[in-house]
Structure formats: C-alpha cells, structure tokens
Design a protein around this motif. Structure first.
Motif, PDB file in Angstrom:
ATOM      1  N   ARG A   1       0.871  -1.181   0.000  1.00 20.81           N
ATOM      2  CA  ARG A   1       0.000   0.000   0.000  1.00 20.81           C
ATOM      3  C   ARG A   1       0.901   1.222   0.000  1.00 20.81           C
TER       4      ARG A   1
ATOM      5  N   GLU B   1       1.122   5.644  -0.571  1.00 21.84           N
ATOM      6  CA  GLU B   1       0.406   6.916  -0.602  1.00 21.84           C
ATOM      7  C   GLU B   1       1.411   8.039  -0.790  1.00 21.84           C
TER       8      GLU B   1
ATOM      9  N   LYS C   1      -3.915   9.895 -13.634  1.00 18.21           N
ATOM     10  CA  LYS C   1      -4.173   8.653 -14.352  1.00 18.21           C
ATOM     11  C   LYS C   1      -3.336   8.514 -15.618  1.00 18.21           C
TER      12      LYS C   1
ATOM     13  N   PRO D   1      -1.790   0.894 -11.172  1.00 20.16           N
ATOM     14  CA  PRO D   1      -3.225   0.908 -10.862  1.00 20.16           C
ATOM     15  C   PRO D   1      -3.484   1.841  -9.670  1.00 20.16           C
TER      16      PRO D   1
ATOM     17  N   ASP E   1      -5.582   3.549  -6.850  1.00 21.83           N
ATOM     18  CA  ASP E   1      -6.765   3.262  -6.047  1.00 21.83           C
ATOM     19  C   ASP E   1      -7.619   4.506  -5.846  1.00 21.83           C
ATOM     20  N   ASN E   2      -6.960   5.655  -5.628  1.00 22.55           N
ATOM     21  CA  ASN E   2      -7.710   6.868  -5.315  1.00 22.55           C
ATOM     22  C   ASN E   2      -6.830   8.086  -5.504  1.00 22.55           C
TER      23      ASN E   2
ATOM     24  N   ARG F   1      -3.264   7.312  -3.879  1.00 18.35           N
ATOM     25  CA  ARG F   1      -3.030   6.014  -3.232  1.00 18.35           C
ATOM     26  C   ARG F   1      -3.058   4.892  -4.269  1.00 18.35           C
ATOM     27  N   CYS F   2      -2.210   3.894  -4.017  1.00 23.75           N
ATOM     28  CA  CYS F   2      -2.222   2.692  -4.840  1.00 23.75           C
ATOM     29  C   CYS F   2      -1.754   1.515  -3.999  1.00 23.75           C
ATOM     30  N   THR F   3      -2.013   0.336  -4.484  1.00 26.32           N
ATOM     31  CA  THR F   3      -1.468  -0.887  -3.907  1.00 26.32           C
ATOM     32  C   THR F   3      -0.721  -1.545  -5.059  1.00 26.32           C
ATOM     33  N   TRP F   4       0.619  -1.351  -5.061  1.00 29.29           N
ATOM     34  CA  TRP F   4       1.383  -1.799  -6.209  1.00 29.29           C
ATOM     35  C   TRP F   4       2.857  -1.950  -5.864  1.00 29.29           C
TER      36      TRP F   4
END
Length: 165
Positions: free
Chosen positions: A24, A26, A66, A79, A81-82, A102-105
C-alpha cells in the motif's frame, strides 16, 4: 546514492519492478497558484466566464494522475486506487492545491501526485489567464509519501514562503 533510472553504462532506463513486493502506497504533493486578489475573489464567487475553475482543476488533476506514465518517460503505469485534489485559499492572493494519491502496487505514486498538483495549477491558470496573466505557479513538491522499500518521507520544514501549516 545511486540513481535508479541510470544503468551501469550511464544510460537512462526503466527500473525493473518485477521482483518488488506489492504494498500500500500513498503520496501527497502540493502546488500554489498566486494571483491578484480580484482574480481569487472571482474564482471563489464562481464568476469566471469559463465556468467552475476549482471543479475543472480538480478533474484535471485526477485525469493527469491517471495519465502520468504517458507524460513522464520512465514512469510505470500503475493501478491507482484513489486520487483526491483539495484546493483551498491560503490568503487573499493564493490557492493551495494538495493532492493525495493512493495505490497498492510495486512502485510508488509520488509522480502521479506531483503531476496532478501541477496540472490542477495549470488548469487554474488557463481558466483565468484572460483576466490575470501575471499569475504564477510555485512550491510544487512532495509533502509526504509512505509505503514501499524506502519507507516514509515527510517534509518536516516549510520551504521559504511555503504555506505549509
């Protein structure tokens, strides 16, 4: 310290993140737009001919986050997340843009946050340049990042003239 985007021959290259762990992550970045007091009053009272300046700037920031990998040559497409884009007046001449992404990558999201803050600021300039060509954009920098191998970074002290609270 070794630059990660330079290989052993001194050539620019994309970092291989294939073996990195997914975590995770940020990042928070800011930009500040300085303008004439009347310009800021016009933005805040929604009296511009081009429409909702702050709403458009928020959307532009999200869209830019993005598309960061298309703009910054060595960035990975990640990817997201927000993304949130907050825009608040700091005084009678400044708007501060703060982006949280934020992402989980496998790799960080700092560039997405910085690109979003910059693009939101440019959108404000674009929408108001007809009445204030003297606006300027400053203080674009990373405020905070967490996650990944390098851990946490937090800007502890404000840069000269910074509106960090």
């Amino acid at each position: 310290m070794k630059l990660t985007h330079i290989n052993e021959n001194g050539d620019a290259h994309m970092v291989d993140v294939g073996e990195k762990d997914i975590t995770r992550r940020e990042a928070q970045a800011q930009a500040v737009v300085t303008m004439q007091p009347e310009t800021l009053r016009m933005i805040l009272s929604d009296r511009t001919k081009k429409g909702d300046v702050l709403g458009c700037a928020r959307i532009a920031g999200i869209m830019a986050a993005k598309r960061t990998a298309e703009l910054i040559p060595m960035c990975h497409a990640i990817p997201i997340d927000n993304v949130t884009v907050d825009i608040e007046p700091q005084n009678d001449t400044q708007l501060r843009i703060v982006v949280t992404a934020r992402c989980t990558w496998k790799t960080g999201i700092e560039m997405e946050a910085l690109t979003a803050a910059s693009t939101a600021a440019l959108t404000i300039y674009d929408m108001c340049k007809a009445v204030d060509r003297g606006m300027h954009i400053d203080e674009i920098y990373l405020l905070h990042k967490s996650g990944g191998k390098s851990g946490e970074f937090r800007r502890e002290e404000a840069l000269p003239g910074s509106p960090i609270r």
